[in-house]
Design an enzyme around this catalytic site. Structure first.
Site, PDB file in Angstrom:
ATOM      1  N   GLY A  16      26.514  50.377  68.383  1.00 50.82           N
ATOM      2  CA  GLY A  16      27.263  49.232  67.866  1.00 50.82           C
ATOM      3  C   GLY A  16      28.036  48.439  68.894  1.00 50.82           C
ATOM      4  O   GLY A  16      29.053  47.820  68.564  1.00 50.82           O
ATOM      5  N   SER A  17      27.571  48.393  70.134  1.00 54.73           N
ATOM      6  CA  SER A  17      28.338  47.613  71.121  1.00 54.73           C
ATOM      7  C   SER A  17      28.224  46.113  70.872  1.00 54.73           C
ATOM      8  O   SER A  17      29.184  45.369  71.114  1.00 54.73           O
ATOM      9  CB  SER A  17      27.931  47.973  72.558  1.00 54.73           C
ATOM     10  OG  SER A  17      26.638  47.523  72.855  1.00 54.73           O
ATOM     11  N   ASN A  18      27.092  45.653  70.389  1.00 50.54           N
ATOM     12  CA  ASN A  18      26.986  44.224  70.031  1.00 50.54           C
ATOM     13  C   ASN A  18      27.874  43.910  68.837  1.00 50.54           C
ATOM     14  O   ASN A  18      28.552  42.875  68.801  1.00 50.54           O
ATOM     15  CB  ASN A  18      25.525  43.848  69.748  1.00 50.54           C
ATOM     16  CG  ASN A  18      24.753  43.623  71.022  1.00 50.54           C
ATOM     17  OD1 ASN A  18      24.935  42.618  71.703  1.00 50.54           O
ATOM     18  ND2 ASN A  18      23.891  44.577  71.371  1.00 50.54           N
ATOM     19  N   ARG A  69      10.151  51.524  51.519  1.00 45.48           N
ATOM     20  CA  ARG A  69      10.845  50.388  52.138  1.00 45.48           C
ATOM     21  C   ARG A  69      11.392  49.399  51.119  1.00 45.48           C
ATOM     22  O   ARG A  69      12.482  48.865  51.282  1.00 45.48           O
ATOM     23  CB  ARG A  69       9.884  49.618  53.053  1.00 45.48           C
ATOM     24  CG  ARG A  69       9.686  50.256  54.379  1.00 45.48           C
ATOM     25  CD  ARG A  69       8.930  49.310  55.308  1.00 45.48           C
ATOM     26  NE  ARG A  69       8.273  50.054  56.359  1.00 45.48           N
ATOM     27  CZ  ARG A  69       8.881  50.578  57.417  1.00 45.48           C
ATOM     28  NH1 ARG A  69      10.169  50.439  57.574  1.00 45.48           N
ATOM     29  NH2 ARG A  69       8.215  51.246  58.324  1.00 45.48           N
ATOM     30  N   ARG A  95      15.356  49.590  61.586  1.00 56.11           N
ATOM     31  CA  ARG A  95      14.440  49.648  60.440  1.00 56.11           C
ATOM     32  C   ARG A  95      13.639  48.354  60.402  1.00 56.11           C
ATOM     33  O   ARG A  95      14.203  47.271  60.642  1.00 56.11           O
ATOM     34  CB  ARG A  95      15.205  49.762  59.108  1.00 56.11           C
ATOM     35  CG  ARG A  95      16.115  50.941  58.978  1.00 56.11           C
ATOM     36  CD  ARG A  95      15.401  52.263  59.008  1.00 56.11           C
ATOM     37  NE  ARG A  95      14.336  52.401  58.040  1.00 56.11           N
ATOM     38  CZ  ARG A  95      13.372  53.320  58.109  1.00 56.11           C
ATOM     39  NH1 ARG A  95      13.342  54.170  59.116  1.00 56.11           N
ATOM     40  NH2 ARG A  95      12.441  53.387  57.190  1.00 56.11           N
ATOM     41  N   HIS A 113      17.313  41.058  70.724  1.00 56.30           N
ATOM     42  CA  HIS A 113      16.223  41.878  71.247  1.00 56.30           C
ATOM     43  C   HIS A 113      16.333  41.936  72.774  1.00 56.30           C
ATOM     44  O   HIS A 113      16.519  40.899  73.421  1.00 56.30           O
ATOM     45  CB  HIS A 113      14.882  41.273  70.827  1.00 56.30           C
ATOM     46  CG  HIS A 113      13.721  42.120  71.240  1.00 56.30           C
ATOM     47  ND1 HIS A 113      13.415  43.317  70.613  1.00 56.30           N
ATOM     48  CD2 HIS A 113      12.814  41.972  72.239  1.00 56.30           C
ATOM     49  CE1 HIS A 113      12.366  43.853  71.213  1.00 56.30           C
ATOM     50  NE2 HIS A 113      11.977  43.066  72.196  1.00 56.30           N
ATOM     51  N   GLU A 178      23.957  40.882  76.711  1.00 54.15           N
ATOM     52  CA  GLU A 178      23.699  40.781  75.266  1.00 54.15           C
ATOM     53  C   GLU A 178      24.957  40.401  74.499  1.00 54.15           C
ATOM     54  O   GLU A 178      24.919  39.592  73.581  1.00 54.15           O
ATOM     55  CB  GLU A 178      23.187  42.124  74.722  1.00 54.15           C
ATOM     56  CG  GLU A 178      21.764  42.446  75.100  1.00 54.15           C
ATOM     57  CD  GLU A 178      21.245  43.687  74.395  1.00 54.15           C
ATOM     58  OE1 GLU A 178      21.691  43.988  73.279  1.00 54.15           O
ATOM     59  OE2 GLU A 178      20.382  44.368  74.984  1.00 54.15           O
TER      60      GLU A 178
END
Ligand code: GRF
Length: 193
Positions: A16-18, A69, A95, A113, A178
């Site tokens: 969870g750094s972003n 899904r 996911r 990404h 990022e």
């Protein structure tokens, strides 16, 4: 005059750094977004703790609890709708999402990404950039469409690949870019919708 902030849900699966960079940026009064939900498919995702400490609502929806899904995505979509989120940020959410889910949030769901798309969709992007002998690598923030890592680019950040780079050193260089990239891209989207 205070600006109206767009409500954002962030979907994570791990570190969870972003997510953290976005939460920090949202503290600035002039930043056009606020995080109102952090949702993870993994109960032990380290990012959840930080979100909780910040007083942000968190939710865990374990994909293993669902038959498939479609059922999992339906539950995630329901939770996002309940929260009132106007924008969805995928930030290390591991996911693959169904077309039905993606369509519901088209134009307001984004992902980060770790490659200069359209290069290296999918996994092991740093390894593949090194193997190809690329002199530049980086990250892309893009809109999410049903096809994996293929939506319109919002912005990219480039890093130089040095002769001594390893997969880890390159990953660290890209990750450092990022955070700023995601914060800027979200500001662009939030100001637009
Ligand atoms: C990042 O490298 C991102 O580009 C990729 O997954 C990683 C998530 O890292 N999609 P973090 O959880 O935001 O630290």
């Amino acid at each position: 005059m205070s600006i109206s902030k767009k409500k954002v849900a962030i979907l994570i699966s791990g570190r969870g750094s972003n997510m953290r960079a976005i939460i920090e940026a949202c503290k600035a009064p002039e930043y056009p977004a606020e995080v109102i939900l952090v949702l993870s498919n993994k109960a032990d995702a380290p990012g959840l703790e930080f979100a909780k400490e910040q007083g942000i609502e968190t939710a865990v929806i374990n994909h293993k609890d669902f038959a498939g899904r479609d059922e999992f995505d339906e539950e995630v979509a329901k939770r996002i709708q309940q929260s009132g989120a106007e924008i969805v940020c995928l930030a290390g959410f591991m996911r693959i999402l169904t077309e039905g889910f993606v369509k519901q949030f088209e134009g307001r769901m984004m992902n980060i990404h770790p490659s200069l798309l359209p290069k290296y969709k999918g996994l092991d992007t740093h390894k593949r950039a090194l193997q190809a002998g690329d002199s530049e690598h980086g990250c892309t923030v893009h809109y999410v469409t049903p096809e994996l890592d293929s939506g319109t680019t919002i912005l990219q950040e480039v890093v130089k690949v040095d002769a001594y780079d390893t997969e880890d050193s390159l990953a660290a260089k890209v990750l450092a870019k990022e955070h700023g990239a995601y914060v800027r891209a979200l500001a662009i989207v939030a100001s637009k919708i």
